[in-house]
Design a protein around this motif. Structure first.
Motif: not given
Length: 216
Positions: A9-10, A166-167, A186-189, A197-200
């Motif tokens: 997710v972004r 969040p990440v 929430l995210e561990t990509p 890189q995971f924020y707009e």
């Protein structure tokens, strides 16, 4: 912790990430008493999380210790009360002297104290003894400042410590799980390179903006 081998997710911005994080924490019903945000990027999230949980918001401040000749490379981090986390592998690998480490520890602690005073102003720190504290940041890469903040919070004898982000880097998040009572990430990509890189939108948070979140 969420294992994100799927496309991660972004988040639109820090406020969006904070709202999602607040919802996740509320669903877990962890009985959190106080939210502690790591300035500056953690404060927009911390405000959203504290509002979602209807609990007070305060700060936990730490600063990275830079390596000789490369201040952007963290060899550790120091919290405002002097609590320190040292990256011994990096210190030994770069041949950093203990004299340098001790000098930087003192200088960095002083800078963290000044930053804490700037954000908190005349407000006294909130009592953590016996409380269930939730430490919030906008993400974790190496986790240097988070580790120092965990030591800072633990020194105030809370009942428990939850880390909520969040990440984060899968490796770092896994390491941090052994330092707190619970990690909510929430995210561990697997594609993780940097938090931004995971924020707009991932603009720098000014001191004035950061202070406004505490004043609300």
């Amino acid at each position: 912790m969420v294992d994100s081998n799927r496309h991660p997710v972004r988040f639109a911005d820090r406020e969006d990430a904070g709202k999602r994080l607040g919802e996740a924490l509320r669903e877990r019903d962890l009985g959190i008493d106080i939210v502690l945000a790591i300035p500056r990027g953690g404060l927009p999230l911390g405000r959203a999380v504290a509002d979602a949980l209807a609990v007070p918001l305060d700060v936990a401040v730490a600063q990275k210790m830079g390596a000789p000749g490369n201040p952007e490379f963290a060899i550790g981090a120091v919290a405002a009360d002097g609590s320190v986390w040292l990256n011994d592998e990096a210190i030994d690998g770069r041949g950093v002297s203990r004299e340098y480490v001790e000098r930087m520890r003192e200088e960095t602690a002083a800078a963290a104290r000044r930053k804490e005073a700037t954000y908190r102003g005349s407000r006294s720190p909130l009592e953590l003894r016996g409380k269930r504290a939730c430490l919030v940041d906008d993400g974790v890469a190496t986790g240097a400042t988070v580790r120092a903040c965990i030591e800072r919070v633990r020194g105030d004898d809370p009942d428990s410590i939850v880390l909520a982000v969040p990440v984060g880097s899968p490796r770092t998040v896994a390491e941090l799980e052994s330092l707190v009572d619970e990690v909510v990430c929430l995210e561990t990509p697997s594609s993780f390179r940097a938090v931004g890189q995971f924020y707009e939108r991932f603009d720098q948070v000014s001191d004035e903006e950061a202070q406004s979140y505490l004043a609300e």
